[in-house]
Motif scaffolding. Structure first.
Motif, mmCIF file in Angstrom:
data_model
loop_
_atom_site.group_PDB
_atom_site.id
_atom_site.type_symbol
_atom_site.label_atom_id
_atom_site.label_comp_id
_atom_site.label_asym_id
_atom_site.label_seq_id
_atom_site.Cartn_x
_atom_site.Cartn_y
_atom_site.Cartn_z
ATOM 1 N N SER A 15 0.667 -1.279 0.061
ATOM 2 C CA SER A 15 0.162 0.194 -0.180
ATOM 3 C C SER A 15 0.954 1.236 -0.029
ATOM 4 O O SER A 15 0.775 2.263 -0.741
ATOM 5 N N GLY A 16 2.089 1.165 0.863
ATOM 6 C CA GLY A 16 2.900 2.458 0.640
ATOM 7 C C GLY A 16 3.625 2.665 -0.535
ATOM 8 O O GLY A 16 3.547 3.677 -1.114
ATOM 9 N N LEU A 17 3.881 1.395 -1.152
ATOM 10 C CA LEU A 17 4.416 1.566 -2.528
ATOM 11 C C LEU A 17 3.565 2.300 -3.769
ATOM 12 O O LEU A 17 4.022 3.138 -4.501
ATOM 13 N N ILE A 18 2.423 1.803 -3.611
ATOM 14 C CA ILE A 18 1.192 2.219 -4.468
ATOM 15 C C ILE A 18 1.024 3.320 -4.280
ATOM 16 O O ILE A 18 0.859 4.442 -5.142
ATOM 17 N N LEU A 19 0.893 3.965 -2.819
ATOM 18 C CA LEU A 19 0.551 5.494 -2.438
ATOM 19 C C LEU A 19 1.944 6.304 -2.889
ATOM 20 O O LEU A 19 1.159 7.369 -3.501
ATOM 21 N N VAL A 20 2.968 6.189 -2.858
ATOM 22 C CA VAL A 20 3.867 6.890 -3.421
ATOM 23 C C VAL A 20 3.876 7.083 -4.900
ATOM 24 O O VAL A 20 4.262 8.119 -5.401
ATOM 25 N N GLY A 21 3.707 5.955 -5.389
ATOM 26 C CA GLY A 21 3.873 6.093 -6.849
ATOM 27 C C GLY A 21 2.729 6.880 -7.298
ATOM 28 O O GLY A 21 2.813 7.642 -8.527
ATOM 29 N N LEU A 22 1.362 6.850 -6.793
ATOM 30 C CA LEU A 22 0.371 7.586 -7.295
ATOM 31 C C LEU A 22 0.625 9.038 -6.990
ATOM 32 O O LEU A 22 0.489 9.962 -8.033
ATOM 33 N N LEU A 23 1.087 9.367 -5.795
ATOM 34 C CA LEU A 23 1.256 10.776 -5.501
ATOM 35 C C LEU A 23 2.425 11.334 -6.269
ATOM 36 O O LEU A 23 2.603 12.512 -6.405
ATOM 37 N N LEU A 24 3.348 10.573 -6.980
ATOM 38 C CA LEU A 24 4.364 11.188 -7.679
ATOM 39 C C LEU A 24 4.083 11.277 -9.240
ATOM 40 O O LEU A 24 3.988 12.272 -9.979
#
Length: 223
Positions: A15-24
């Motif tokens: 979930s952290g990996l996906i969230l960071v990817g989306l925010l970037l």
């Protein structure tokens, strides 16, 4: 292996990996952003390795690191402000790349990546030295004052490592605006440290004496 702990760790990691990817990448408007992929690599590959090591050698420490339920109102505010700060910083970096504004030279990103990995190594050493380390401000049962290693230099080496990690992230992304946003971490972490020391001084035997022996909270010879 604790199946429940493993599932919790994997869920938070993904979930952290996906969230960071989306925010970037959503603000950037493209996946073709090498500096963003560089940050994701140096952030999540060591994190994965550290997670497996803790799962095998110190599952209780991993469980503490996954726990983010703060009880102190002041610390809840710190967590909220930190989350908003990171959201703004990542979005600002993506927009900077998208519109080509306030970008830093590529060499800054590579130098910051080295600094980031150094800070990761410091963080790993803190985890090795302090088995009581958790993500919440609390005094644990049978907890003792740690005053050796990095704890003999500054009282909060974990926050020293996270400060380096957080301030190097926007530099890896090459965004001056994002770096300016993450400078807000300085007053946020200062407030958390003051609150944490109040809790420790009241509830942890020997902490008041430790504060006298180790003068600096975060940065040697400065603060």
């Amino acid at each position: 292996m604790d199946g429940k702990l493993f599932a919790q760790a994997v869920t938070k990691y993904v979930s952290g990996l996906i969230l960071v990817g989306l925010l970037l990448f959503i603000p950037a408007g493209t996946l073709d952003w090498p500096r963003a992929w560089l940050l994701i690599g140096i952030l999540f590959v060591p994190m994965l390795a550290a997670g497996f090591v803790m799962m095998k050698k110190s599952p209780e420490l991993l469980r503490k690191r996954l726990n983010m339920r703060e009880e102190e109102p002041a610390q809840k505010r710190v967590i909220l402000l930190s989350g908003l700060m990171f959201l703004a910083a990542f979005v600002a970096a993506g927009l900077s790349f998208r519109f080509g504004r306030f970008l830093l030279p590529e060499w800054v990103s590579y130098a910051a990546a080295v600094l980031f990995l150094f800070a990761y190594a410091l963080f790993a050493e803190v985890l090795r030295e302090n088995a009581y380390l958790s993500r919440t401000v609390e005094v644990q049962e049978n907890q003792k004052v740690i005053d050796t290693g990095l704890y003999g230099i500054v009282r909060h080496p974990m926050y020293m490592a996270t400060l380096l990690l957080f301030l190097s992230m926007p530099l890896v992304l090459g965004s001056a605006v994002s770096f300016a946003v993450l400078l807000l971490y300085l007053p946020i972490i200062a407030a958390r440290i003051r609150s944490e020391e109040e809790v420790l001084e009241k509830g942890l035997d020997g902490y008041a004496d430790y504060k006298k022996r180790v003068r600096y909270r975060l940065v040697p010879f400065i603060w």
